[in-house]
Design an enzyme around this catalytic site. Structure first.
Site: not given
Ligand code: AMP
Ligand code: MG
Length: 474
Positions: A89-90, A122, A181, A246, A256
């Protein structure tokens, strides 16, 4: 000669449902903050590495020749609840290189703008988590723990909005042996997309486990790597913080880095992450969490087997055997921490007794173990007598070891990126001073060396400095 990255992109050649091609969203004023020249060299990156070129490429503003940027799709259990579609997502996979040692590695931008998988986010990152991941991943690597690496950090010159208000934006470039993953398998399994689940299996085996012969064998190999990894985390007091499926890599690398942190004073129930209200991913729950994640991986592999009932029985046995494999890795890791090269179950009683006294005595995890070899361990305890009454039995035991001091010195780092120091260098960086970040990075990149002028970075936090909460905040 322009900057040259010898891309060879295999993930981009996988079928369409694996990814979405996506360009980075340009940023206003990219400025290079950190560059890992040693890693770049190992990856075979050559040519102009002036700060401006690097800032343009590793912010995503310039697309380097041969890159095929894409967002990877995956699913995942987040704190136990299943999300059938997550994905980058980012982040964007720029592409892969085969490094000078012959290993295929992903080069990924994190914080590079929105993708179809951004949901409400974002697509950006702020400087804090970028520097945290840079420091902690490089420290983990230097401690010999499998991990993604940090190649570059670039400030974007733009602001991102988080709960705390407007913060400086940044992009991290990370390098991983892959970004496959548990959740990538879950994505195709949950959609009952057997053709692509099989394609993922074949790709994963070819890339990571070429000797593997069937899904049960793959499961056993991944369980083995994850068992070792979590034991290594425990052995340095590391708390990942978001062990969702994930965020569990099939390669067995730590991946991560979000609200992760190292413990200062030892307590098995320690939690830092602000979103982990139940303590699901507390220090000593990490072994349970990884077994649970491997059970999810096993479920995702079942459709690959000819006969579901037999597969479930076979996979269940492998998952049920995992705690013993973690225990064996833990025994090796913690035996070494007290100077015992090949510990017996009785030796573990010695380890357990020390840990119980450390928890009771609020002893600093890193400094207590290090001081076993260098002296002064008793001073780490609120009541030094609690150490003294343990020490006699331990000394009698290590008298039978060949070189306990060397074993302990190799197992017990002198310095870790302590949470309060990480927060301090982030605060300094936000106000424009990168020197504290650079100094901390240099010291934690040599974690087994007793460097002069680094005593402040080895010292536990004063009560006024202690940081007990970390935030995803990315
Ligand atoms: P994480 O647990 O931090 O690895 O993130 C979980 C999910 O949320 C993943 O699919 C990331 O890509 C998405 N994500 C986290 N922060 C953002 C952000 N600022 N913008 C878009 N997607 C995000
Ligand atoms: Mg992640």
């Amino acid at each position: 000669m322009p900057l040259a990255i010898p891309f060879d992109n295999s993930y981009a050649r996988l079928p369409g449902p694996f990814h979405t091609r996506q360009r980075a969203a340009p940023v206003r004023a990219p400025r290079l903050i950190a560059w890992n020249a040693g890693l770049a060299e190992a990856l075979g990156i050559t040519g102009d590495d002036d700060a401006q070129t690097l800032a343009r490429v590793f912010s995503g503003n310039d697309l380097p020749e041969g890159a095929a940027p894409l967002a990877q799709v995956y699913a995942g259990h987040q704190f136990g609840g299943f999300s059938p579609q997550l994905g980058d997502g980012r982040a964007l996979l720029l592409g892969e290189v085969v490094d000078r040692a012959g290993h295929r590695r992903d080069i990924q931008l994190k914080g590079s703008g929105p993708t179809p998988y951004s949901r409400m986010g974002d697509g950006r990152a702020w400087l804090g988590p970028v520097l945290r991941e840079y420091l902690v991943s490089e420290a983990m690597h230097a401690m010999g723990i499998p991990t993604t690496r940090a190649l570059a950090a670039v400030a974007t010159g733009e602001q991102v909005w988080r709960e705390a208000g407007a913060l400086p934006g940044a992009v991290l470039t990370r390098v991983a042996s892959s970004h496959i993953r548990v959740g990538t398998f879950q994505y195709f399994a949950a959609r009952r997309d057997l053709a692509n689940l099989r394609a993922l299996y074949d790709y994963t085996v070819a890339r990571h486990y070429p000797h593997v012969e069937n899904p049960a064998h793959l499961l056993s190999e991944v369980i083995g790597r994850q068992a070792r990894l979590v034991a290594q985390w425990l052995s340095v007091g590391f708390i990942h913080g978001v062990m969702n499926t994930d965020n569990t890599a099939i390669s067995g690398e730590t991946i991560d880095y979000g609200p992760c942190a190292f413990m200062d004073s030892y307590h098995p129930q320690t939690v830092y992450s602000s979103i982990d209200a139940q303590g699901r991913y507390a220090y000593d729950n990490q072994a349970n969490a990884i077994v649970w994640n491997m059970a999810q991986f096993a479920s995702a592999l079942v459709p690959l087997m000819p006969e579901a009932d037999a597969a479930v029985a076979e996979f269940t046995a492998l998952v049920h055997a995992m705690p013993d494999r973690i225990e064996a890795e833990w025994r090796t890791a913690f035996g070494a921490k007290i100077g015992i090269a090949d510990p017996t179950p009785e030796d573990l009683v010695l380890v357990g007794d020390l840990l119980a006294r450390m928890a009771e005595g609020r002893a600093d995890f890193t400094n207590t173990f290090r001081a076993l070899a260098t002296g002064g361990a008793r001073d780490q305890f609120r009541d030094p007598l609690a150490f003294d009454s343990w020490e006699a039995g331990w000394r009698a035991r290590i008298a039978r070891e060949a070189d306990p001091l060397a074993v302990m010195r190799a197992a017990n780092p002198v310095v870790i990126p302590r949470n309060h120091r990480v927060e301090q260098v982030i605060a300094a960086a936000v106000s424009g001073d990168l020197a504290p970040f650079e100094r901390l990075l240099a010291v934690v990149s040599r974690p087994f060396e007793d460097l002069p002028d680094a005593a402040d970075l080895r010292r536990p936090p004063l009560p006024s400095e202690a940081v007990s909460r970390t935030f995803c905040g990315t």
